[in-house]
Motif scaffolding. Structure first.
Motif, short mmCIF file in Angstrom:
data_model
loop_
_atom_site.label_atom_id
_atom_site.label_comp_id
_atom_site.label_asym_id
_atom_site.label_seq_id
_atom_site.Cartn_x
_atom_site.Cartn_y
_atom_site.Cartn_z
N SER A 1 36.36 0.35 8.91
CA SER A 1 36.95 -0.57 7.84
C SER A 1 38.56 0.40 7.56
CB SER A 1 36.42 -0.66 6.63
OG SER A 1 36.01 0.38 5.86
N GLY A 2 38.97 1.40 8.01
CA GLY A 2 39.96 1.96 7.89
C GLY A 2 39.96 3.37 6.76
N LEU A 3 38.50 3.49 6.38
CA LEU A 3 38.33 4.59 5.23
C LEU A 3 38.98 5.89 5.92
CD1 LEU A 3 34.77 3.89 4.37
CD2 LEU A 3 36.78 3.49 3.02
N GLY A 4 39.76 6.67 5.13
CA GLY A 4 40.25 7.86 5.49
C GLY A 4 41.53 7.87 6.22
N GLN A 5 42.18 6.61 6.42
CA GLN A 5 43.53 6.56 7.11
C GLN A 5 44.64 7.50 6.61
OE1 GLN A 5 44.05 2.41 7.95
NE2 GLN A 5 42.85 2.43 9.80
N THR A 6 44.45 6.97 5.14
CA THR A 6 45.70 7.71 4.38
C THR A 6 45.70 9.20 4.39
OG1 THR A 6 44.66 7.38 2.13
CG2 THR A 6 46.19 5.77 2.93
N LYS A 7 44.39 9.62 4.45
CA LYS A 7 44.21 11.31 4.46
C LYS A 7 44.51 11.73 5.75
CE LYS A 7 42.34 15.11 3.25
NZ LYS A 7 43.43 16.12 3.88
N ALA A 8 44.25 10.92 6.61
CA ALA A 8 44.62 11.48 8.30
C ALA A 8 46.04 11.36 8.37
CB ALA A 8 43.95 10.38 9.28
N ALA A 9 46.83 10.39 7.63
CA ALA A 9 48.21 10.30 7.75
C ALA A 9 49.00 11.27 7.12
CB ALA A 9 48.78 9.19 7.28
N GLN A 10 48.27 11.86 5.98
CA GLN A 10 48.91 13.00 5.19
C GLN A 10 48.61 14.41 6.00
OE1 GLN A 10 47.48 13.62 1.04
NE2 GLN A 10 47.46 11.08 0.84
N ASP A 11 47.51 14.43 6.65
CA ASP A 11 47.28 15.88 7.60
C ASP A 11 48.31 15.74 8.51
OD1 ASP A 11 45.18 16.18 6.16
OD2 ASP A 11 43.64 15.23 7.55
N LEU A 12 48.99 14.54 8.97
CA LEU A 12 50.10 14.61 10.09
C LEU A 12 51.29 15.00 9.32
CD1 LEU A 12 49.26 11.39 11.94
CD2 LEU A 12 48.84 13.70 12.77
N CYS A 13 51.60 14.87 8.08
CA CYS A 13 52.78 15.20 7.37
C CYS A 13 52.83 16.76 7.02
CB CYS A 13 53.13 14.33 6.11
SG CYS A 13 52.95 12.68 6.45
N VAL A 14 52.98 17.50 7.94
CA VAL A 14 52.96 18.93 7.80
C VAL A 14 54.18 19.47 7.06
CG1 VAL A 14 51.47 19.26 9.74
CG2 VAL A 14 53.99 19.78 9.99
N ASN A 15 55.08 19.06 6.97
CA ASN A 15 56.09 19.44 6.12
C ASN A 15 56.42 19.17 4.75
OD1 ASN A 15 57.41 20.77 8.17
ND2 ASN A 15 58.43 19.08 9.00
N ILE A 16 55.36 18.38 4.27
CA ILE A 16 55.10 18.17 2.83
C ILE A 16 54.07 19.01 2.44
CG2 ILE A 16 54.26 16.52 1.12
CD1 ILE A 16 55.18 14.40 3.25
N PRO A 17 54.51 19.87 1.18
CA PRO A 17 53.67 21.00 0.73
C PRO A 17 52.41 20.21 0.26
CG PRO A 17 55.87 21.28 -0.11
CD PRO A 17 55.84 19.80 0.66
N ALA A 18 51.20 20.88 -0.02
CA ALA A 18 49.96 20.40 -0.20
C ALA A 18 49.89 19.87 -1.97
CB ALA A 18 48.97 21.41 -0.36
N ASP A 19 50.94 20.72 -2.69
CA ASP A 19 50.83 20.07 -4.16
C ASP A 19 51.80 18.88 -4.14
OD1 ASP A 19 53.32 21.30 -3.50
OD2 ASP A 19 53.67 22.15 -5.34
#
Length: 73
Positions: A1-19
């Protein structure tokens, strides 16, 4: 059902700082409920607004998000 899709997308954005990333999973809603309805307005929208305004405070930018009211059915 798509659970975790936005988390996975954030993991791909390596140039955005974690904070500057945030992940939230709304309990007890389906795909439609995440984007529409009373829970969206009362529980999810405030989190989005808080995230946007905190980013503005960190960067000393005046951020005033405009909330768009939807017609109640």
């Amino acid at each position: 059902s798509g659970l975790g899709q936005t988390k996975a997308a954030q993991d791909l954005c390596v140039n955005i700082p974690a904070d500057r990333k945030a992940h939230y999973m709304q309990p007890a809603v389906g795909h439609y409920g995440v984007f529409n309805g009373s829970r969206f307005r009362s529980e999810i929208v405030p989190r989005i607004v808080d995230f946007i305004t905190s980013y503005g405070r960190q960067n000393r930018v005046a951020v005033k998000p405009k909330l768009v009211r939807t017609a109640k059915r």
